[in-house]
Design a protein around this motif. Structure first.
Motif, PDB file in Angstrom:
ATOM      1  N   THR A 203     -48.436 -66.349  29.133  1.00 49.42           N
ATOM      2  CA  THR A 203     -47.852 -67.689  29.010  1.00 49.42           C
ATOM      3  C   THR A 203     -46.477 -67.579  28.375  1.00 49.42           C
ATOM      4  O   THR A 203     -46.101 -66.529  27.841  1.00 49.42           O
ATOM      5  CB  THR A 203     -48.725 -68.592  28.120  1.00 49.42           C
ATOM      6  N   THR A 204     -45.725 -68.660  28.427  1.00 52.35           N
ATOM      7  CA  THR A 204     -44.457 -68.660  27.705  1.00 52.35           C
ATOM      8  C   THR A 204     -44.726 -68.486  26.211  1.00 52.35           C
ATOM      9  O   THR A 204     -45.779 -68.881  25.698  1.00 52.35           O
ATOM     10  CB  THR A 204     -43.686 -69.972  27.944  1.00 52.35           C
ATOM     11  N   ILE A 205     -43.776 -67.882  25.542  1.00 55.79           N
ATOM     12  CA  ILE A 205     -43.882 -67.596  24.112  1.00 55.79           C
ATOM     13  C   ILE A 205     -42.836 -68.420  23.368  1.00 55.79           C
ATOM     14  O   ILE A 205     -41.681 -68.528  23.802  1.00 55.79           O
ATOM     15  CB  ILE A 205     -43.662 -66.097  23.837  1.00 55.79           C
ATOM     16  N   ALA A 206     -43.239 -69.000  22.269  1.00 52.31           N
ATOM     17  CA  ALA A 206     -42.324 -69.808  21.466  1.00 52.31           C
ATOM     18  C   ALA A 206     -41.218 -68.923  20.911  1.00 52.31           C
ATOM     19  O   ALA A 206     -41.444 -68.130  19.995  1.00 52.31           O
ATOM     20  CB  ALA A 206     -43.076 -70.498  20.331  1.00 52.31           C
ATOM     21  N   SER A 207     -40.036 -69.027  21.482  1.00 47.57           N
ATOM     22  CA  SER A 207     -38.911 -68.175  21.119  1.00 47.57           C
ATOM     23  C   SER A 207     -37.613 -68.927  21.364  1.00 47.57           C
ATOM     24  O   SER A 207     -37.606 -70.001  21.974  1.00 47.57           O
ATOM     25  CB  SER A 207     -38.923 -66.889  21.951  1.00 47.57           C
ATOM     26  N   ALA A 208     -36.523 -68.337  20.911  1.00 46.37           N
ATOM     27  CA  ALA A 208     -35.216 -68.952  21.144  1.00 46.37           C
ATOM     28  C   ALA A 208     -34.909 -69.044  22.630  1.00 46.37           C
ATOM     29  O   ALA A 208     -34.304 -70.015  23.097  1.00 46.37           O
ATOM     30  CB  ALA A 208     -34.133 -68.150  20.417  1.00 46.37           C
ATOM     31  N   ALA A 209     -35.320 -68.034  23.400  1.00 42.38           N
ATOM     32  CA  ALA A 209     -35.059 -68.053  24.841  1.00 42.38           C
ATOM     33  C   ALA A 209     -35.774 -69.221  25.511  1.00 42.38           C
ATOM     34  O   ALA A 209     -35.216 -69.899  26.372  1.00 42.38           O
ATOM     35  CB  ALA A 209     -35.498 -66.735  25.472  1.00 42.38           C
ATOM     36  N   VAL A 210     -37.017 -69.449  25.120  1.00 45.10           N
ATOM     37  CA  VAL A 210     -37.772 -70.570  25.696  1.00 45.10           C
ATOM     38  C   VAL A 210     -37.132 -71.893  25.306  1.00 45.10           C
ATOM     39  O   VAL A 210     -36.961 -72.800  26.138  1.00 45.10           O
ATOM     40  CB  VAL A 210     -39.244 -70.510  25.236  1.00 45.10           C
ATOM     41  N   GLU A 211     -36.752 -71.995  24.049  1.00 48.90           N
ATOM     42  CA  GLU A 211     -36.171 -73.251  23.577  1.00 48.90           C
ATOM     43  C   GLU A 211     -34.813 -73.525  24.209  1.00 48.90           C
ATOM     44  O   GLU A 211     -34.510 -74.656  24.601  1.00 48.90           O
ATOM     45  CB  GLU A 211     -36.036 -73.229  22.057  1.00 48.90           C
ATOM     46  N   ASN A 212     -33.992 -72.493  24.358  1.00 51.74           N
ATOM     47  CA  ASN A 212     -32.617 -72.693  24.811  1.00 51.74           C
ATOM     48  C   ASN A 212     -32.444 -72.595  26.319  1.00 51.74           C
ATOM     49  O   ASN A 212     -31.485 -73.131  26.867  1.00 51.74           O
ATOM     50  CB  ASN A 212     -31.693 -71.667  24.135  1.00 51.74           C
ATOM     51  N   VAL A 213     -33.372 -71.884  27.003  1.00 51.41           N
ATOM     52  CA  VAL A 213     -33.170 -71.601  28.421  1.00 51.41           C
ATOM     53  C   VAL A 213     -34.289 -72.145  29.299  1.00 51.41           C
ATOM     54  O   VAL A 213     -34.045 -72.616  30.405  1.00 51.41           O
ATOM     55  CB  VAL A 213     -33.021 -70.074  28.666  1.00 51.41           C
ATOM     56  N   LEU A 214     -35.515 -72.095  28.808  1.00 54.25           N
ATOM     57  CA  LEU A 214     -36.665 -72.342  29.676  1.00 54.25           C
ATOM     58  C   LEU A 214     -37.328 -73.702  29.497  1.00 54.25           C
ATOM     59  O   LEU A 214     -38.483 -73.869  29.876  1.00 54.25           O
ATOM     60  CB  LEU A 214     -37.717 -71.243  29.466  1.00 54.25           C
ATOM     61  N   GLY A 215     -36.646 -74.660  28.901  1.00 57.80           N
ATOM     62  CA  GLY A 215     -37.255 -75.980  28.900  1.00 57.80           C
ATOM     63  C   GLY A 215     -37.309 -76.702  27.575  1.00 57.80           C
ATOM     64  O   GLY A 215     -37.836 -77.817  27.499  1.00 57.80           O
ATOM     65  N   GLY A 216     -36.820 -76.096  26.506  1.00 57.37           N
ATOM     66  CA  GLY A 216     -36.711 -76.800  25.245  1.00 57.37           C
ATOM     67  C   GLY A 216     -38.050 -77.090  24.578  1.00 57.37           C
ATOM     68  O   GLY A 216     -39.034 -76.362  24.742  1.00 57.37           O
ATOM     69  N   HIS A 217     -38.087 -78.179  23.822  1.00 60.97           N
ATOM     70  CA  HIS A 217     -39.234 -78.496  22.965  1.00 60.97           C
ATOM     71  C   HIS A 217     -40.517 -78.665  23.778  1.00 60.97           C
ATOM     72  O   HIS A 217     -41.597 -78.222  23.363  1.00 60.97           O
ATOM     73  CB  HIS A 217     -38.957 -79.763  22.162  1.00 60.97           C
TER      74      HIS A 217
END
Length: 282
Positions: A203-217
Motif C-alpha cells: 500500500t502507499t506509505i505515509a511519507s513526504a512523497a505521498v503527501e507532496n506527489v501522490l495525493g496529499g492528505h
C-alpha cells in the motif's frame, strides 16, 4: 551477532535515510546496535521535507546505533567512494547495503523535462548500481567472514502491464532499472554468498512523497506507516543470505511469512480502504 539482536555490530550503509522509509529501516537496525552510515544531501532543513541527515543521525544514536553521517550525493562516483571508504575505516567493513534514495516525478512524457528524467535515472537506477558496485569488495569480505551480507533495494517487482509505463514512462524506467539491478546482482553474487533483494510496499506509505506527489492528505489517510517496511526489511536482512536472494518482496508478504496476522497497527487511519501502491495490480 546475537540471537536476540542479530544486527548488533553489523554495518549498514544507506542512501538517503533522513526521513520516511529509509529512516524507519535504519532505526530498526539501530535498535539492535548496528553501525549505520547515511549518505544524504539534506544537511539543512528543507521547507517541504521533514528532517535532515543530522536529526536522523541523532535519532538513530538515541535508538542504540553508531552513526556516520556523510553529506553527499549518490550521483557522483567520488562521493560514494569516499562514503564507502570512511565507513570501512570507521566500522571495519560493510555488511548491508540499502538502496533507499529515490527521485520521483510522475509527469507524462511530453511534460517531463530531460533534466528531471536524468535526475531520476542518476539517483534511482545509476545510484543503486553505483553504491552496490562500490561496496562489493567489502561485501565479499563480509561473506568470507560469515557475516551474512545483504543488498536491499527499495524498488518494485517488474510489472510489464503497459499501464505503468504508459502512465509515467520516465519514472517507471528509473524504478525498473533499480529492480533490474536486483535481478542481475542476485544472480551474479549468489556464488559469493551475498543476498540481493528488492522490497516494495503493498500500500502507499505515509511519507513526504505521498503527501507532496501522490495525493496529499487524503492519500496519507489511506496509507500505512513506514514501520511496516522497516519490520519487513529487518526480517529480510536477518535471514540467511544463502537462502534469501533474488526476490521482489512486498512488505505484507514478508511479515505474513514470519507470522504477522494483524496489520491494523500499521494503518495511519483506523478505518477506510487502503490505497494500493504504484506498480501493483489488484
Amino acid at each position: 551477532m546475537t540471537e536476540t539482536k542479530p544486527l548488533a555490530g553489523r554495518t549498514m550503509i544507506m542512501s538517503g535515510g533522513s526521513r520516511g522509509i529509509g529512516l524507519a529501516i535504519a532505526r530498526r537496525a539501530a535498535a539492535d546496535g548496528a553501525n549505520i552510515t547515511l549518505i544524504a544531501k539534506t544537511a539543512v532543513p528543507h521547507p517541504k521535507l521533514p528532517g535532515t541527515i543530522h536529526t536522523a543521525a541523532a535519532e538513530l544514536e538515541r535508538a542504540g546505533g553508531r552513526v556516520l553521517s556523510f553529506v553527499g550525493d549518490i550521483r557522483f562516483d567520488d562521493q560514494v567512494e569516499a562514503a564507502v571508504r570512511q565507513t570501512v575505516d570507521r566500522f571495519g567493513g560493510i555488511d548491508i547495503v540499502v538502496n533507499n534514495a529515490s527521485a520521483i516525478d510522475l509527469s507524462p512524457t511530453a511534460e517531463l523535462t530531460m533534466k528531471k528524467y536524468d535526475l531520476m535515472q542518476d539517483i534511482n537506477c545509476r545510484g543503486a548500481y553505483l553504491l552496490a558496485r562500490t561496496c562489493l569488495p567489502a561485501l565479499r569480505k563480509s561473506a568470507a567472514a560469515h557475516r551474512n551480507p545483504h543488498i536491499l533495494t527499495l524498488s518494485p517487482p517488474i510489472n510489464l502491464n503497459p499501464r505503468w509505463a504508459g502512465a509515467h514512462l520516465g519514472y517507471t524506467i528509473a524504478k525498473y532499472g533499480m529492480s533490474l539491478t536486483t535481478l542481475g546482482l542476485a544472480h551474479e553474487l549468489r556464488p559469493d554468498g551475498i543476498a540481493v533483494n528488492s522490497l516494495w510496499p503493498r500500500t502507499t506509505i505515509a511519507s513526504a512523497a505521498v503527501e507532496n506527489v501522490l495525493g496529499g492528505h487524503e492519500t496519507l489517510t489511506r496509507s500505512r506507516t513506514p514501520e511496516i517496511c522497516a519490520d519487513a526489511a529487518y526480517a529480510i536482512l536477518t535471514s540467511p543470505a544463502s537462502d534469501t536472494t533474488g526476490n521482489f518482496f512486498l512488505d505484507e508478504q514478508v511479515l505474513t511469512t514470519v507470522g504477522t496476522t494483524d496489520f491494523d497497527p500499521y494503518r495511519v487511519a483506523p478505518d477506510g480502504d487502503l490505497q494500493l501502491d504504484l506498480f501493483l495490480d489488484a
